[in-house]
Scaffold this active site. Structure first.
Site, mmCIF file in Angstrom:
data_model
loop_
_atom_site.group_PDB
_atom_site.id
_atom_site.type_symbol
_atom_site.label_atom_id
_atom_site.label_comp_id
_atom_site.label_asym_id
_atom_site.label_seq_id
_atom_site.Cartn_x
_atom_site.Cartn_y
_atom_site.Cartn_z
ATOM 1 N N ARG A 36 -13.280 -6.973 -5.959
ATOM 2 C CA ARG A 36 -12.260 -7.166 -5.623
ATOM 3 C C ARG A 36 -11.951 -8.609 -4.831
ATOM 4 O O ARG A 36 -11.019 -9.341 -5.283
ATOM 5 C CB ARG A 36 -11.467 -6.161 -4.751
ATOM 6 C CG ARG A 36 -11.345 -4.821 -5.446
ATOM 7 C CD ARG A 36 -10.152 -4.831 -6.543
ATOM 8 N NE ARG A 36 -10.806 -4.077 -7.635
ATOM 9 C CZ ARG A 36 -10.221 -4.187 -9.011
ATOM 10 N NH1 ARG A 36 -9.123 -4.590 -9.199
ATOM 11 N NH2 ARG A 36 -10.756 -3.394 -10.020
ATOM 12 N N ASP A 144 1.974 5.341 0.770
ATOM 13 C CA ASP A 144 0.772 4.324 0.352
ATOM 14 C C ASP A 144 0.701 3.238 1.523
ATOM 15 O O ASP A 144 1.614 3.125 2.033
ATOM 16 C CB ASP A 144 1.198 3.557 -0.947
ATOM 17 C CG ASP A 144 0.038 3.256 -1.708
ATOM 18 O OD1 ASP A 144 -0.530 3.946 -2.805
ATOM 19 O OD2 ASP A 144 -0.562 2.202 -1.492
HETATM 20 C C1 LIG Z 1 -5.438 4.197 -8.396
HETATM 21 S S1 LIG Z 1 -4.069 4.498 -7.564
HETATM 22 C C2 LIG Z 1 -3.863 6.188 -7.705
HETATM 23 C C3 LIG Z 1 -2.217 6.559 -7.985
HETATM 24 C C4 LIG Z 1 -1.976 8.047 -8.163
HETATM 25 N N1 LIG Z 1 -2.459 8.666 -7.069
HETATM 26 C C5 LIG Z 1 -2.416 8.489 -9.369
HETATM 27 O O1 LIG Z 1 -3.623 9.180 -9.203
HETATM 28 O O2 LIG Z 1 -2.120 8.199 -10.557
HETATM 29 C C6 LIG Z 1 -4.877 4.257 -5.864
HETATM 30 C C7 LIG Z 1 -3.609 4.097 -4.628
HETATM 31 O O3 LIG Z 1 -4.635 4.178 -3.560
HETATM 32 C C8 LIG Z 1 -3.797 3.329 -2.660
HETATM 33 N N2 LIG Z 1 -4.497 3.167 -1.627
HETATM 34 C C9 LIG Z 1 -5.770 2.395 -1.438
HETATM 35 N N3 LIG Z 1 -6.177 2.391 -0.312
HETATM 36 C C10 LIG Z 1 -5.294 3.261 0.518
HETATM 37 C C11 LIG Z 1 -5.451 3.480 2.175
HETATM 38 N N4 LIG Z 1 -6.254 2.955 2.906
HETATM 39 N N5 LIG Z 1 -4.222 4.330 2.483
HETATM 40 C C12 LIG Z 1 -3.441 4.522 1.606
HETATM 41 N N6 LIG Z 1 -3.333 4.192 0.114
HETATM 42 C C13 LIG Z 1 -4.301 3.786 -0.179
HETATM 43 C C14 LIG Z 1 -3.510 1.992 -3.486
HETATM 44 O O4 LIG Z 1 -2.504 1.168 -2.713
HETATM 45 C C15 LIG Z 1 -2.944 2.635 -4.980
HETATM 46 O O5 LIG Z 1 -1.624 2.700 -4.962
#
Ligand SMILES: C[S@@+](CC[C@H](N)C(=O)[O-])C[C@H]1O[C@@H](n2cnc3c(N)ncnc32)[C@H](O)[C@@H]1O
Length: 272
Positions: A36, A144
Site C-alpha cells: 500500500r 470504521d
Molecule cells: C475490505 S473492507 C470490508 C468492508 C465490509 N466489512 C465488508 O466485508 O464488505 C475493510 C474495512 O476495514 C477498515 N479498517 C481497516 N483498518 C481498520 C482499523 N484499524 N479500525 C477500523 N477499521 C479498519 C477499512 O477502512 C475498510 O473500510
C-alpha cells in the site's frame, strides 16, 4: 541500499505514520503495508522510504491519501449472499429473545453497505414475525477508522453496482427507486455511525447481540487478530453471535470461548 537499511527506513516510516495518525501500523501485515505504501510512493514519484517520510512532513494531505490506501474498502450489499441467508435464523432467534432490541456492531463498515445490509436483514426479520412496530428498538453501530468511509456511510446514497448481490425484491422494498439509491428513514434511524480504530480502541458500546467483522482482520497480523477476537468474545452478550468474513478463521485462546455454529459461513456463538 542494503536490506537492513531498507528495513530500518521502513520501520522509521511506519513509526512516523503511527505517531502522526494514531493508526497502529505494526498491527497490519507487513506485506500488505509495504504494498500500500508503494502505491502512494509511485503516485508521488518517490523511490525511497526516507524521501516519502520527508514528503509526508511537508504535505498533510498525503497522510490522508496514504490512510485511504491502507484501509482497503471494497464492499457491497449482501456480500456472499449465502452467508446472509445462513444468518437469518440466528437473527430471528436474537430478535425473539431481545423482543426487537437487538444491538449490532458492524466493525470496519467501509462505505455503509454492510451496516445497511444488517438493517435490511433486521427489517426482514421484523416483517416475517409481523413485528415491524418494534424495528425502532434495534440498533446497528457502524464503525470504521477511515474518514471517507464514514462520510459515505453517513451520506447513505449507494450506486447501482453496490446491489449486484442483493435480492431485487429487497432493493425495491427498502431503497429509493432511482440511483444513487437511499435506504428509507426507518432503516436510516437504525444505523449509528462512529469513528473507531479496531487496533487501539475498546469496542464502542458493548454488550452486542451480533458482531459483524468481515474482511477486516485479514489485514492484521496474528497477534492483533487474536487480541481482537478476544475483545469480540468479551463484547458479545451471552448467546450472542460473531460473524467473520468468508476467508477468516478464529484461532487462539478464544476458541475456548466461542462455539463454531456454521463452519462455511464463519458464524460463531458465545454460549449463553
Ligand atoms: C475490505 S473492507 C470490508 C468492508 C465490509 N466489512 C465488508 O466485508 O464488505 C475493510 C474495512 O476495514 C477498515 N479498517 C481497516 N483498518 C481498520 C482499523 N484499524 N479500525 C477500523 N477499521 C479498519 C477499512 O477502512 C475498510 O473500510
Amino acid at each position: 541500499m542494503t536490506p537492513e537499511q531498507d528495513e530500518r527506513a521502513f520501520r522509521a516510516l511506519t513509526r512516523k505514520i503511527s505517531d502522526a495518525r494514531g493508526v497502529l501500523c505494526e498491527a497490519y501485515k507487513e506485506k500488505c503495508l509495504r504494498r500500500r505504501i508503494a502505491v502512494r510512493m509511485r503516485a508521488r514519484g518517490v523511490h525511497t522510504f526516507e524521501d516519502y517520510a520527508r514528503l509526508l512532513d511537508g504535505d498533510a494531505a498525503e497522510y490522508d491519501l496514504l490512510l485511504d490506501a491502507l484501509t482497503i474498502n471494497v464492499t457491497k450489499f449482501f456480500r456472499n449472499a449465502e452467508t446472509w441467508r445462513a444468518l437469518a435464523p440466528y437473527l430471528a432467534e436474537l430478535w425473539e429473545r431481545r423482543r426487537g432490541e437487538v444491538r449490532v456492531w458492524s466493525a470496519g463498515c467501509a462505505s455503509g453497505e454492510e451496516p445497511y445490509t444488517i438493517a435490511v436483514a433486521l427489517a426482514e426479520t421484523a416483517r416475517r414475525l409481523d413485528q415491524e412496530g418494534r424495528l425502532g428498538r434495534a440498533r446497528v453501530d457502524a464503525t470504521d477508522v477511515d474518514r471517507t468511509s464514514l462520510e459515505r456511510t453517513r451520506a447513505a446514497a449507494f450506486p447501482e453496482s453496490a446491489f449486484s448481490e442483493t435480492p431485487p425484491d429487497l432493493v425495491r422494498r427498502y431503497f429509493t427507486a432511482e440511483a444513487p439509491r437511499r435506504p428509507g428513514p426507518a432503516l436510516q434511524r437504525l444505523v449509528r455511525v462512529l469513528k473507531h480504530d479496531l487496533t487501539s480502541e475498546p469496542p464502542p458500546a458493548p454488550p452486542y447481540d451480533l458482531i459483524v467483522c468481515r474482511n477486516v482482520v485479514i489485514y492484521f497480523d496474528r497477534p492483533m487478530q487474536e487480541r481482537l477476537f478476544l475483545a469480540f468474545a468479551e463484547a458479545l452478550a451471552p448467546g450472542g453471535i460473531l460473524l467473520l468474513g468468508k476467508v477468516e478463521t478464529l484461532f487462539g485462546a478464544v476458541r475456548e470461548r466461542l462455539v463454531l455454529e456454521e463452519p462455511r459461513e464463519r458464524i460463531y456463538r458465545r454460549p449463553a
